[in-house]
Motif scaffolding. Structure first.
Motif, short mmCIF file in Angstrom:
data_model
loop_
_atom_site.label_atom_id
_atom_site.label_comp_id
_atom_site.label_asym_id
_atom_site.label_seq_id
_atom_site.Cartn_x
_atom_site.Cartn_y
_atom_site.Cartn_z
N PHE A 152 0.81 -1.21 0.00
CA PHE A 152 0.00 0.00 0.00
C PHE A 152 0.85 1.27 0.00
O PHE A 152 0.45 2.29 -0.56
CB PHE A 152 -0.97 -0.02 1.18
CG PHE A 152 -2.06 -1.05 1.02
CD1 PHE A 152 -3.00 -0.93 0.01
CD2 PHE A 152 -2.13 -2.15 1.87
CE1 PHE A 152 -4.00 -1.88 -0.17
CE2 PHE A 152 -3.13 -3.11 1.70
CZ PHE A 152 -4.07 -2.98 0.69
N ARG A 153 2.04 1.20 0.60
CA ARG A 153 2.95 2.34 0.49
C ARG A 153 3.36 2.55 -0.97
O ARG A 153 3.42 3.69 -1.45
CB ARG A 153 4.19 2.12 1.36
CG ARG A 153 5.16 3.31 1.31
CD ARG A 153 6.35 3.12 2.23
NE ARG A 153 5.98 3.28 3.64
CZ ARG A 153 6.05 2.32 4.56
NH1 ARG A 153 6.46 1.09 4.20
NH2 ARG A 153 5.71 2.56 5.80
N ALA A 155 1.60 2.01 -3.46
CA ALA A 155 0.44 2.58 -4.17
C ALA A 155 0.29 4.07 -3.91
O ALA A 155 -0.53 4.72 -4.55
CB ALA A 155 -0.83 1.85 -3.76
N TRP A 157 -0.04 5.40 -0.52
CA TRP A 157 -0.72 5.69 0.74
C TRP A 157 0.21 6.48 1.67
O TRP A 157 1.42 6.22 1.73
CB TRP A 157 -1.13 4.39 1.44
CG TRP A 157 -2.33 3.72 0.83
CD1 TRP A 157 -2.78 3.84 -0.45
CD2 TRP A 157 -3.19 2.79 1.49
NE1 TRP A 157 -3.89 3.05 -0.64
CE2 TRP A 157 -4.16 2.39 0.54
CE3 TRP A 157 -3.23 2.25 2.76
CZ2 TRP A 157 -5.17 1.48 0.84
CZ3 TRP A 157 -4.23 1.33 3.07
CH2 TRP A 157 -5.20 0.96 2.12
N LEU A 162 -1.82 4.12 6.22
CA LEU A 162 -1.16 2.87 6.59
C LEU A 162 -1.49 2.49 8.03
O LEU A 162 -1.69 1.30 8.33
CB LEU A 162 0.35 2.99 6.39
CG LEU A 162 0.81 3.11 4.93
CD1 LEU A 162 2.30 3.40 4.86
CD2 LEU A 162 0.48 1.85 4.13
N TYR A 165 -4.88 1.04 8.14
CA TYR A 165 -4.86 -0.33 7.63
C TYR A 165 -4.37 -1.30 8.70
O TYR A 165 -4.97 -2.36 8.91
CB TYR A 165 -3.96 -0.40 6.39
CG TYR A 165 -3.72 -1.81 5.91
CD1 TYR A 165 -4.73 -2.53 5.28
CD2 TYR A 165 -2.48 -2.44 6.11
CE1 TYR A 165 -4.53 -3.83 4.84
CE2 TYR A 165 -2.27 -3.73 5.67
CZ TYR A 165 -3.29 -4.43 5.05
OH TYR A 165 -3.08 -5.71 4.63
N PRO A 240 -2.48 -7.63 -1.75
CA PRO A 240 -1.07 -7.76 -1.39
C PRO A 240 -0.52 -9.17 -1.54
O PRO A 240 0.68 -9.34 -1.74
CB PRO A 240 -1.05 -7.33 0.08
CG PRO A 240 -2.21 -6.42 0.24
CD PRO A 240 -3.27 -6.97 -0.67
N GLY A 325 -9.10 1.31 0.31
CA GLY A 325 -8.56 -0.02 0.03
C GLY A 325 -9.15 -0.63 -1.22
O GLY A 325 -8.44 -1.17 -2.07
N THR A 328 -7.97 1.28 -4.31
CA THR A 328 -6.58 0.94 -4.62
C THR A 328 -6.50 -0.40 -5.33
O THR A 328 -5.80 -0.55 -6.33
CB THR A 328 -5.75 0.92 -3.33
OG1 THR A 328 -5.76 2.22 -2.74
CG2 THR A 328 -4.32 0.50 -3.61
#
Length: 360
Positions: A152-153, A155, A157, A162, A165, A240, A325, A328
């Motif tokens: 996610f980083r 992507a 975020w 984070l 999440y 992920p 989420g 993404t």
């Protein structure tokens, strides 16, 4: 539950679907769809409010009349009470013979353990859906893995997202009654006798790994689960666990295959919204909506963009912290599709963030 953010609603033109039923069942009620086929609803809350579930007239091994259930609702007291009312009311106190589940999302499989244990019935599901569900349920209570945080980083975020999440990770299993410990495997192309009718298994993927639709040529019915919905486009996401996956290609391929296999005159029984006619037109609209989204996305990344920079060309809704989420995952599904088609390239910067640009 993973339903899409109306990715396909940019277009003003919609296919002319028809909805033959003028009302939907209330909790504890059922609507007769065809002889031996009943439509029930279970509560969800949130934007969708309900999931449709289906009861098919069947027999127990010793020849007693009963019901095969298709999809079960999310686990919880409200759903359990709704099942008790349905079983005692419109289902006439007859036993559940089998529980069919189209796929592993909690709104579909959530109460399967309750029903199978209550009636000593077997769960019927594809292998990948069962195994994937058990794997995700095992994350309940765990800390978020660093692989997922890096995902996610990359992507785009920020640290607040984070942290959110990390705080919410591991919630999948909370929507499940304890899963059945065994299952009967459904395979693409299987013909399953349920009561007086044969139902054929038609498997799709993209929304989930091995989603099973059930098609009855005799009754001209198709239980579509989330594979084809009349008013929303099902979520198609990269996660992920498989960051380089290409689920959108799987999804589009599945839709084309379903259109080629199942005739247009079926009545489609979807998991959300109402039963409808117009399967082929709806499939064309879903495919067209995603292809137009890919075209807009390709034009946008003429200059390098992060995943979080592309939402506005894919979704009409504002993406807040609750939808981040899902957005993404869907954004990545479209970007990975462009990568697979050779229309985009990805580069990671020194801070671990991925940038996408159109291929030369």
């Amino acid at each position: 539950m993973r339903d899409g953010i109306e990715q396909g609603t940019w277009e003003s033109h919609r296919p002319k679907l028809t909805y033959p039923f003028d009302h939907a069942p209330k909790l504890g009620e059922a609507v007769d769809i065809a002889p031996g086929v009943k439509w029930l609803r279970m509560p969800l809350g949130g934007a969708l409010q309900w999931i449709n579930v289906w009861a098919l007239a069947d027999e127990t091994p010793d020849g007693k009349a009963g019901w095969a259930i298709v999809d079960t609702g999310i686990s919880g007291i409200e759903t359990r009470n709704a099942w008790r009312a349905a079983l005692a009311g419109p289902l006439g106190g007859k036993p559940v013979t089998r529980v069919f589940v189209t796929h592993m999302h909690p709104d579909h499989i959530g109460m399967s353990g309750y029903l199978t244990r209550k009636f000593d019935a077997r769960l019927w599901i594809t292998r990948l859906e069962y195994i994937t569900c058990r794997s995700l349920a095992a994350d309940t209570g765990r800390e978020a893995p660093e692989d997922a945080v890096r995902f996610f980083r990359a992507a785009g975020w920020d640290e607040e997202a984070l942290e959110n999440y990390r705080a919410k990770f591991g919630g999948f299993g909370r929507g499940l009654y304890a899963l059945p410990d065994s299952f009967h495997r459904l395979n693409d192309g299987d013909e399953v006798k349920i009561g007086d009718h044969a139902w054929r298994v038609v498997v799709g993927s993209g929304h989930s790994p091995e989603h099973a639709c059930l098609w009855c040529p005799d009754l001209k019915l198709m239980i579509s689960g989330d594979q084809v919905l009349p008013k929303i486009s099902s979520n198609v996401s990269v996660f992920p666990t498989e960051p380089d996956g290409d689920p959108l290609t799987d999804w589009l391929t599945s839709l084309k295959r379903i259109k080629g296999k199942i005739p247009d005159d079926v009545l489609v029984l979807p998991a959300h919204n109402d039963p409808f006619r117009g399967l082929h037109a709806r499939i064309d609209h879903l495919i067209g909506g995603h292809e137009r989204g890919l075209t807009r996305l390709h034009a946008l990344i003429a200059e390098p963009k992060r995943v979080v920079d592309v939402f506005h060309v894919l979704f009409r809704r504002k993406i807040d912290e609750y939808l981040l989420g899902m957005a993404t995952g869907e954004g990545l599904a479209h970007l990975n599709c462009l990568l697979a088609r050779g229309q985009a390239v990805r580069e990671r910067d020194a801070s671990g963030v991925d940038w996408y640009r159109a291929a030369a």
